[in-house]
Design an enzyme around this catalytic site. Structure first.
Site, PDB file in Angstrom:
ATOM      1  N   GLU A   1       0.801  -1.336   0.072  1.00 34.93           N
ATOM      2  CA  GLU A   1      -0.016  -0.039   0.000  1.00 34.93           C
ATOM      3  C   GLU A   1       0.882   1.222  -0.243  1.00 34.93           C
ATOM      4  O   GLU A   1       0.857   2.212   0.723  1.00 34.93           O
ATOM      5  CB  GLU A   1      -0.979   0.000   1.223  1.00 34.93           C
ATOM      6  CG  GLU A   1      -1.735  -1.253   1.154  1.00 34.93           C
ATOM      7  CD  GLU A   1      -2.779  -1.320   2.534  1.00 34.93           C
ATOM      8  OE1 GLU A   1      -2.404  -0.756   3.562  1.00 34.93           O
ATOM      9  OE2 GLU A   1      -3.882  -1.997   2.451  1.00 34.93           O
TER      10      GLU A   1
ATOM     11  N   CYS B   1     -10.658   0.363   7.655  1.00 34.25           N
ATOM     12  CA  CYS B   1     -10.079   1.859   8.129  1.00 34.25           C
ATOM     13  C   CYS B   1     -10.778   2.754   7.210  1.00 34.25           C
ATOM     14  O   CYS B   1     -11.094   3.862   7.538  1.00 34.25           O
ATOM     15  CB  CYS B   1      -8.729   1.856   7.801  1.00 34.25           C
ATOM     16  SG  CYS B   1      -8.093   1.206   6.117  1.00 34.25           S
TER      17      CYS B   1
END
Lengths: 623, 623
Positions: A302, A385
């Protein structure tokens, strides 16, 4: 519009090194046709749906379990407490602007659950309760303990600012005291594998005035890159932050960390940290940002890619776009420079908003710039998230529309609203900003001070608006220097004064820096603050992958109220590559001329993947 | 050149549906200047170094531990047994062509270790020994138990074919019997999260003649997509294999599985499986293969991308290129079609070879087509699948140079060698193939039958050679049809007959299908079977990222014996984009003309990352 418990999102009102001061979110009411319905949907659909997710995933029950009032195993990931904290933050900002008894009760009961899970020594993390107490603080690299406290603090500050109550703030203060005792500034280094606590601690300092939290934040920043964690780029632990000059590693971690650095600089002016931020921002904005304001190109880790590594299928995590806004907003408050508000605007409309379905109930984690029709939003994620991060940002959006300084008031985002702000001398000023942006560039601002006063109203000239901006004050044209990035109108304002700004919203054909080879000889369409894309749903008989931007004489802009919740489409006659059944690779020959007269329709990128799945492209070959 | 224990890699000599038969690896000795030194390095450096890695990582000790002769914990991953098996396979093929007493002793001792770890019931997996016996067969999705047995079988077959001994084959047979008893064909479904056992079982059938193994292989193939595993694309478990028409999911898993399907089709002719293979191959070769023959574009899930999703930073796992060769070779044996040998050649030179450093001691796991200088080879990996996979493929390479059929002999790879093959009637034919490929396209083949015989010698016209191929037999030109993909020379051959083939090796400028937008208006350079790249090390004063293929009149090919172990470079005067300090995105304007007269040098992609780290690009903008 009370100011008993002022509610700015990032409260630089007393920050010694801030160029700008924030306004309180509750003092601004968004009224336009674009954002107001979205914020209403956030309040009425998304926030309740996310509470239900926190219930069904067990994230809420984890708190009851830690308090001894529920049985069973811990549910979810070791950071699932943060889902609940982000929900509290979203609900609090929502309460700040739209008080609701029902939501107040629900908030109270969630906060009561949270408070009940805290140990007498202040420790609070439900993963490390019951059967994992002995594992506390044994794995700073992986386990997100400080990260979760960061979200607790952010929620607590939002709750206190929204409601004036300290029920959660007291919990957060005890949790931070526990950390400060354990990882004592000047003596015991400590940092979390996932940053986030740093910016929250500075906000806690701003809320309480207790320098202990600022010191702890600085200490945590400076604990990085010094052997406390694993030394990896992934954790942004490869170098002391003061030495960094390249954004690398996990994008959300990096940008949360740099947001914390910016917060410290706002308070202390630390020149070394400030210089590092300037280098990092230059790398980020110059070579590592998607055209949408999304950041973090790599799926592996990521992470940020190398310079100019910005492929079609960039990862562009929704949280990273939010973190990008966090950092840009802080740098805006620090410097007043318009480049930062441009990033907030771009990332908000094109980096964050696509993360949310038009229904308000489904979310993207990744936001690639091209897709074959298989990337779809989900109601929730095992790593959840992004969804509550979107909710908290949208709920706090009113706090991002204006700033103030000793000279006056700055419009930062052209979002229709009614606001009541105060000048430095305390005089209230009512503002009414009406606009049809993001669709049409006319903006009408009514400035209504309680009594006539000389001050400056500053309006931005967004990067997308180009040179032909016109401004009138009470109908009289105001001359502007070309190339100006803001319009500063200093005069004696009195009730009913109006400013009319016209921002050109021609369709733009954007290309990348020549080193962005992934989009070589391709272009993205944009209008106003919005990036557009082509979706297969609008193209019958032509594959989106074959469309070429050849022969386009002009784009027709049409507002279609029934389409995708009401959007402007861009249509033109363009070209398409002829059907090609040749091999995958072949010796170069000048390609066959595209066929012409192909009807092409672009829709805002934020609205993609809300219809029949199919090919989507942001960057389209020029020829 | 004994045939007591014939050693083909994939033994279709008795396969009813095979169009071609293989030759025994020991019957072919590679003699050229390109591959012979690489195979020597594989024997002398890589294979010993990998044995040392199996020792230092504990992979070997795991076997002693399972046998009760070593203490301590299990080391490495749950599939680390396969590292040892692949090493045995590499060492066995090495022994087959280059017998060595030292290596024979080492092989014996490793095989003794392996045999000692097997349970009386045939079970063999050192991860599930000692403290994890109760976990056996409890997690087919993740734990690779059958996968490891697949590598055991492949090693055992190679060892038996190379040495004529059954020490490891007996172990493998017991392990397979254990699986066949547990996952009984027709009654108890069973498949492994990671395919690989299927093709090994068919090879075991070919070696033993016991149909039980063919039945078990087919049963395992058909257990997929039926609820045995997790139903995911990642495991290629989303559909029954007979229904599949799109390569998706984990590339190595998929291609090992399809190789097993091809093996079953070679034996049974199963028309449904064959049709599925044809559909899958069309998708793979038509839309999902890198110009290097690398496959599996995505970093997430080491997976195939969508159609035409072939970005610069493709994942292209070394093992996936090897699996691509496995599949293509089987389809070549099945059909005799030249497209498959082209894939073997391309993937070998450009998909696998880059995985190995020139030193023979460092390895790439991923093989992207562009890099900023940070992707470097490593001596080993915690997931160490690729290094011994390269070693076993290289050691078995002699087995890939020829095939035979009832009509005669087919050259498949133009690699210089001396071979002694047999015609269908048993007459031996000596062959001597001399070539300077991959650098120069002249090939001289001497055909030397033990007595004059009429048969066909077939030579391929590789896809890269284009139309101007010339052929002479004993000095006399042979007329060729244009567009022919093979040269079939039927005549009465007698001692000393020579065939001279000249394959044009002009520098080619390759572009992708118009839908490969990631490389839109960019091209890759290639010469003969090799794909080239630009490395920063050859460019001073010009960033590789700025180079443009403009104004190139011709490429100069120069053999540089001291460079990168001896390579041909391609040089030209080309262009470069002017320095651009503009923003990352900007409205489209016709870009400034590239500067001209820039010296550009390309090197073979297989040799990249063997010098000072810097930018590398395969696809270069045309303008």
């Amino acid at each position: 519009m009370a100011d008993k418990h002022p509610g700015p999102v990032v409260d630089t009102s007393a920050s010694r090194h801030a160029r700008l001061r924030p306004v309180s979110a509750p003092d601004v009411r968004i009224t336009d046709d674009f954002w107001a319905p979205r914020l209403r949907r956030n309040r009425e659909v998304t926030i309740p749906a996310q509470h239900a997710q926190c219930e069904s995933t067990g994230a809420l029950r984890n708190f009851a379990r830690a308090a001894g009032s529920a049985d069973g195993d811990f549910s979810g990931r070791y950071y699932s407490d943060s889902d609940v904290y982000k929900w509290i933050e979203a609900a609090s900002w929502s309460m700040a602007t739209h008080p609701s008894e029902e939501l107040a009760d629900r908030l109270d009961s969630v906060i009561e659950l949270v408070a009940g899970a805290q140990d007498p020594d202040g420790y609070l993390n439900t993963y490390f309760s019951v059967d994992r107490v002995h594992e506390r603080w044994t794995d700073l690299v992986v386990r997100h303990e400080m990260y979760c406290v960061g979200h607790l603090v952010a929620a607590a500050v939002a709750h206190a600012r929204a409601t004036g109550r300290s029920t959660l703030l007291d919990v957060a203060l005890r949790a931070c005291a526990h950390i400060a005792d354990r990882f004592t500034p000047g003596r015991v280094t400590g940092a979390c594998g996932h940053p986030g606590l740093e910016m929250a601690l500075v906000e806690l300092y701003r809320t309480t005035g207790d320098e202990r939290w600022l010191t702890l934040a600085t200490w945590q920043l400076d604990s990085r890159g010094r052997g406390v964690l694993d030394g990896s780029e992934y954790l942004v632990d490869h170098q002391p932050v003061r030495q960094q000059d390249r954004v690398t590693g996990h994008a959300v971690r990096a940008l949360y960390l740099y947001s914390g650095m910016a917060d410290v600089v706002l308070e202390t002016g630390d020149p070394e940290l400030r210089a590092a931020l300037e280098r990092l921002w230059a790398d980020l904005s110059g070579a590592k940002t998607a055209v949408t304001g999304g950041v973090g190109a790599r799926w592996d880790g990521e992470a940020f890619g190398d310079a100019y590594e910005l492929p079609d299928r960039s990862y562009n995590e929704t949280c990273a776009a939010i973190a990008h806004i966090f950092l840009a907003w802080r740098l805006l408050l620090l410097t007043g420079e318009p480049q930062y508000r441009d990033v907030v605007e771009t990332a908000l409309h094109n980096g964050v908003l696509p993360g949310l379905s038009l229904s308000g109930t489904e979310f993207f984690y990744q936001n690639p710039l091209a897709d074959a029709g298989r990337h779809r939003r989900a109601e929730w994620f095992s790593c959840a998230c992004c969804p509550p991060n979107i909710a908290r940002l949208l709920a706090s959006l009113p706090g991002y529309l204006y700033t103030t300084d000793d000279d006056g008031i700055q419009v930062q985002l052209y979002i229709g609203n009614q606001a009541e702000l105060r000048l430095a001398d305390g005089i209230p000023v009512r503002l009414d900003l009406a606009t049809e942006l993001p669709w049409r560039g006319e903006v009408r601002l009514t400035v209504d001070p309680a009594e006539p006063r000389e001050f400056t109203v500053t309006l931005p000239v967004p990067g997308w608006a180009g040179a032909d901006v016109t401004v009138r004050v009470n109908g009289d044209p105001v001359a502007l220097d070309t190339g100006r990035r803001r319009i500063a109108l200093r005069r004696t304002w009195s009730a009913g004064d109006t400013v009319e700004v016209t921002l050109p919203t021609e369709v733009r054909t954007l290309v990348g820096h020549p080193r962005v080879t992934a989009v070589h000889r391709r272009a993205a369409l944009a209008m106003g603050p919005l990036v557009y894309c082509l979706e297969q749903a609008d193209h019958h008989g032509t594959a989106v992958a074959d469309i070429r931007l050849t022969g386009v004489e002009r784009w027709t802009v049409a507002h279609e109220p029934e389409l995708l919740g009401g959007v402007c489409t861009l249509s033109a006659q363009a070209g398409a590559a002829p059907v090609d059944d040749g091999p995958l690779y072949r010796p170069y020959r000048e390609p066959a001329a595209p066929t012409s007269g192909v009807s092409v329709t672009a829709v805002p990128y934020f609205a993609w993947a809300n219809r029949t799945p199919g090919e989507m492209r942001v960057f389209v070959p020029l020829a």
